[in-house]
Design a protein around this motif. Structure first.
Motif, PDB file in Angstrom:
ATOM      1  N   ALA A  12       0.848  -1.165   0.065  1.00 14.20           N
ATOM      2  CA  ALA A  12       0.059  -0.007   0.226  1.00 14.20           C
ATOM      3  C   ALA A  12       1.125   1.270   0.038  1.00 14.20           C
ATOM      4  CB  ALA A  12      -1.169   0.026   1.211  1.00 14.20           C
ATOM      5  N   PHE A  14       0.410   5.819   0.263  1.00 11.80           N
ATOM      6  CA  PHE A  14      -0.549   6.832   0.847  1.00 11.80           C
ATOM      7  C   PHE A  14      -0.021   8.042   0.449  1.00 11.80           C
ATOM      8  CE2 PHE A  14      -2.017   9.234   4.681  1.00 11.80           C
ATOM      9  CZ  PHE A  14      -3.291   9.516   4.362  1.00 11.80           C
ATOM     10  N   ASN A  15      -0.850   9.088  -0.215  1.00 20.79           N
ATOM     11  CA  ASN A  15      -0.458  10.419  -0.607  1.00 20.79           C
ATOM     12  C   ASN A  15      -1.311  11.199  -0.161  1.00 20.79           C
ATOM     13  OD1 ASN A  15      -0.306  12.701  -2.433  1.00 20.79           O
ATOM     14  ND2 ASN A  15       1.572  11.823  -2.567  1.00 20.79           N
ATOM     15  N   ALA A  16      -1.189  12.318   1.007  1.00 21.49           N
ATOM     16  CA  ALA A  16      -2.130  12.674   1.806  1.00 21.49           C
ATOM     17  C   ALA A  16      -2.016  14.442   1.672  1.00 21.49           C
ATOM     18  CB  ALA A  16      -2.016  12.477   3.200  1.00 21.49           C
ATOM     19  N   ARG A  45      -2.823  -1.313  -2.831  1.00 21.51           N
ATOM     20  CA  ARG A  45      -3.801  -0.388  -2.766  1.00 21.51           C
ATOM     21  C   ARG A  45      -2.907   1.034  -2.574  1.00 21.51           C
ATOM     22  NH1 ARG A  45      -7.969  -1.602  -4.217  1.00 21.51           N
ATOM     23  NH2 ARG A  45      -8.896   0.249  -3.250  1.00 21.51           N
ATOM     24  N   LEU A  47      -4.008   4.991  -1.837  1.00 24.14           N
ATOM     25  CA  LEU A  47      -4.913   5.956  -1.130  1.00 24.14           C
ATOM     26  C   LEU A  47      -4.443   7.387  -1.584  1.00 24.14           C
ATOM     27  CD1 LEU A  47      -7.719   6.110   0.243  1.00 24.14           C
ATOM     28  CD2 LEU A  47      -6.499   6.568   2.217  1.00 24.14           C
ATOM     29  N   ASP A  49      -5.337  11.560  -1.625  1.00 27.57           N
ATOM     30  CA  ASP A  49      -6.152  12.809  -1.154  1.00 27.57           C
ATOM     31  C   ASP A  49      -5.696  14.115  -1.941  1.00 27.57           C
ATOM     32  OD1 ASP A  49      -7.504  14.611   0.680  1.00 27.57           O
ATOM     33  OD2 ASP A  49      -5.416  14.612   1.637  1.00 27.57           O
ATOM     34  N   TRP A 133     -12.240  12.936   4.881  1.00 23.83           N
ATOM     35  CA  TRP A 133     -11.980  11.749   5.789  1.00 23.83           C
ATOM     36  C   TRP A 133     -13.121  11.097   6.323  1.00 23.83           C
ATOM     37  CZ3 TRP A 133      -7.480  10.162   4.370  1.00 23.83           C
ATOM     38  CH2 TRP A 133      -6.767  10.850   3.891  1.00 23.83           C
ATOM     39  N   ILE A 146     -10.631  12.152  -2.327  1.00 23.86           N
ATOM     40  CA  ILE A 146     -10.030  11.142  -1.811  1.00 23.86           C
ATOM     41  C   ILE A 146     -10.358   9.964  -2.770  1.00 23.86           C
ATOM     42  CG2 ILE A 146      -9.266   9.663   0.182  1.00 23.86           C
ATOM     43  CD1 ILE A 146     -10.261  11.797   1.972  1.00 23.86           C
ATOM     44  N   SER A 148      -9.458   5.804  -3.883  1.00 26.69           N
ATOM     45  CA  SER A 148      -9.137   4.488  -3.378  1.00 26.69           C
ATOM     46  C   SER A 148      -8.762   3.901  -4.817  1.00 26.69           C
ATOM     47  CB  SER A 148      -9.840   3.749  -2.497  1.00 26.69           C
ATOM     48  OG  SER A 148      -9.757   2.498  -2.355  1.00 26.69           O
TER      49      SER A 148
END
Length: 152
Positions: A12, A14-16, A45, A47, A49, A133, A146, A148
């Motif tokens: 996984a 994640f870029n937030a 995966r 995610l 944002d 969120w 956001i 997925s």
């Protein structure tokens, strides 16, 4: 971010908080998405944002934020619609001192359909889009967008 040294190593990523989109060239932003994809295992995966571009265009051009110690931050926003970039400048105002500029930055304004197409070109399948969120449905009023995605 465009040259991550990983190949199929992660389950996984994640870029937030809009930590992407700062390259003025679309090809460079796409290159970063491809690097994220390359770092993931097949089926991994992602995610992602990003700020809601529709909300940016309705935001007040000036926002004041005050801290308990009397320091005020003035955030001034402007949009270059021709180039598709939202610019923000933060100024710190301290009691008894002249205002000083702290940061100026521009982020590309990508719509949801354009982002979906970029994800597909990078090797992702978008399977869900929410507006914040709290997993609320995405709308023009949403503060965020956001995504997925699955690495395909």
């Amino acid at each position: 971010m465009r040259e991550l040294p990983f190949d199929g190593e992660f389950d996984a990523a994640f870029n937030a908080y809009t930590a992407w989109g700062y390259f003025e060239d679309d090809a460079e932003n796409l290159r970063a998405l491809k690097a994220f994809r390359r770092a993931l295992k097949l089926g991994g995966r992602f995610l992602f944002d990003f700020v809601n571009v529709y909300g940016i265009s309705r935001r007040a051009p000036r926002v004041w934020e005050a801290s308990d110690d009397g320091i005020v931050i003035l955030r001034e926003s402007r949009i270059d619609y021709r180039r598709g970039i939202a610019w923000e400048t933060d100024r710190i105002i301290e009691p008894g001192k002249a205002p000083r500029e702290t940061t100026t930055f521009g982020v590309r304004m990508y719509t949801v359909d354009v982002l979906c197409a970029m994800f597909e070109r990078a090797g992702f399948c978008v399977d869900r889009i929410v507006g914040d969120w709290d997993e609320s449905d995405f709308s023009f009023e949403s503060p965020r967008v956001i995504f997925s995605c699955a690495a395909v």
